[in-house]
Design an enzyme around this catalytic site. Structure first.
Site: not given
Length: 460
Positions: A156-157, A24, A278, A286, A323, A318, A284, A291
């Protein structure tokens, strides 16, 4: 050749595949500061209890400080053969000081050692994350103050509902983040008990002072049950749960930023720092940062679910399954911290298109409820009747191709004689938001009062 850690019980070293699945050090080396702090506290306590001589304790602490310096200077060589951060540190300590290094592990096990290290790491992480949440709150409060009067559609919606102010919308996220911060701080309070001294699972026969080590490491108290101390991972599960809820809130705001920054909405503009172009379409802009925040939530959710799956079938105390707690937790908390930083930067640089928002706020007959409320308040019309009358007014406005505020008083009289010219005081979107003065409502006066309150609470 016998494995140095397992000693005489095993006659050969681990197979390469076993080393691959067992080691580890590739990820738990980030626990080095916490491991060394725990070892210094343990050695100090052992000397105070008469288990270590002062010379051995001094040599151990000096050696550990040297190891810490080597790691921080990038001069330390981590070995996969030694499996984890604990054995890497102990092996180097032995190289530096010789026999006294072997006395450090008296009255403890890697089981309580790793639980202590991980708790210390998560505690530090919770402090940092709570501070990041608060920084984001402060940025949103500043944006709310600047846009307290800026009218936008409330949805709303995802359909136009009633006008609200952009400042009110920002303060909704401040409230969410306050709950998130509370969950993070609650998790910190609950985890702040020390596993150190529980040893492998049953405690130890040595006369150790667990209160001393707990105090030295900033814990409130030692954990009361040695089995629970080494098998508990509730502290990281609770942290990941709190992180998941907060990340979900960040994702909701990210989704709104993606929608609002589109050409079809154009409510906001993200700065160049948090937008990309883009490769083929030069026009563009973005909203990639938003995102990516929205996507990173999946990694945080997944870590929480994954660790629940790891823990759900484990008997006390344990098991090596545990781990698997650290790598996913490290990834989740790293990405959560990054998402908070990115959102703070985006919201700080955000610019609002007030004209576009105000125009959109009046679309879709968003003040229809204001007309119904006025009929109830001013004309003593039962709300269900007022709802029906308002529906007729909306139909008339649709037929005429205008908003409710575009109807004449004659239009309204044809619908219901009880409507007077006073109705026009509530039909504009600015009038609508100004009228929402109930506690928690969207009126600019409310928003400004809430901003003042939040500034006092957050100290900015």
């Amino acid at each position: 050749m016998s494995n140095r850690m397992w000693g005489g019980r095993f006659s050969s070293g681990p197979d390469a595949i076993m080393e691959e699945i067992n080691a580890s050090i590739g990820f738990d080396k980030r626990l080095y500061k916490h491991d060394i702090a725990g070892s210094i506290a343990h050695a100090t306590m052992l000397e105070a209890a008469g288990i270590l001589t002062r010379d051995d304790k001094d040599a151990i602490i000096s050696g550990l400080e040297t190891v810490r310096g080597e790691i921080e200077a990038g001069e330390f060589t981590f070995s996969r053969a030694l499996e984890d951060i604990h054995m890497n540190v102990e092996s180097r300590l032995k190289d530096l000081i010789g026999e006294p290094a072997g006395r450090l592990h008296t009255a403890r096990s890697r089981n309580d050692q790793v639980a202590t290290d991980f708790k210390l790491y998560v505690r530090d992480g919770l402090d940092m994350l709570a501070a990041q949440v608060e920084t984001l709150q402060k940025v949103l409060v500043e944006k709310a103050e600047a846009e307290a009067d800026s009218v936008m559609p409330g949805f709303t919606h995802l359909q136009s509902a009633q006008p609200v102010t952009f400042g009110h919308h920002m303060l909704a996220y401040v409230e969410m983040l306050e709950r998130d911060k509370g969950r993070l701080l609650d998790a910190r309070a609950r985890l702040n008990e020390s596993p150190l001294g529980a040893a492998a699972l049953a405690g130890t026969s040595f006369p150790i002072d667990r209160e001393m080590t707990a105090q030295a490491l900033g814990f409130d108290r030692p954990m009361a049950n040695s089995l629970d101390a080494v098998s508990d991972r509730d502290f990281i599960l609770e942290t990941l749960s709190a992180a998941s809820i907060c990340a979900m809130h960040l994702s909701r705001l990210s989704e709104e930023l993606v929608i609002w920054s589109s050409a079809q909405f154009a409510f906001v503009r993200l700065s160049d720092k948090f937008s990309t172009g883009s490769s083929i379409m030069p026009q563009k802009r973005n909203p990639d940062a938003a995102e990516l925040i929205r996507a990173k939530v999946g990694r945080i959710f997944a870590a929480f679910t994954s660790l629940l799956m790891v823990m759900k079938g484990l008997p006390l105390a344990y098991s090596k399954d545990m781990q698997e707690d650290k790598e996913i937790a490290f990834d989740a908390l790293d990405n959560f911290s990054l998402a908070l930083a990115a959102m703070t930067g985006m919201m700080g640089d955000l610019t609002v298109n007030r004209e576009k928002m105000a125009a959109a706020a009046g679309a879709g007959f968003s003040t229809a409820t204001d007309l119904a409320d006025w009929l109830v308040r001013a004309a003593n019309v039962p709300f269900r009747d007022a709802h029906h009358i308002t529906g007729r007014a909306v139909a008339t406005a649709e037929a005429k191709g205008c908003g409710l505020e575009g109807l004449t008083i004659e239009d309204f009289k044809e619908i219901d004689e009880r409507i007077t010219s006073q109705v026009f005081k509530v039909l504009g979107v600015e009038n609508s938001v100004k009228s929402r003065t109930s506690f928690g409502g969207t009126s600019p006066a409310n928003v400004k009062a809430q901003v003042t309150g939040w500034r006092e609470r957050l100290g900015n």
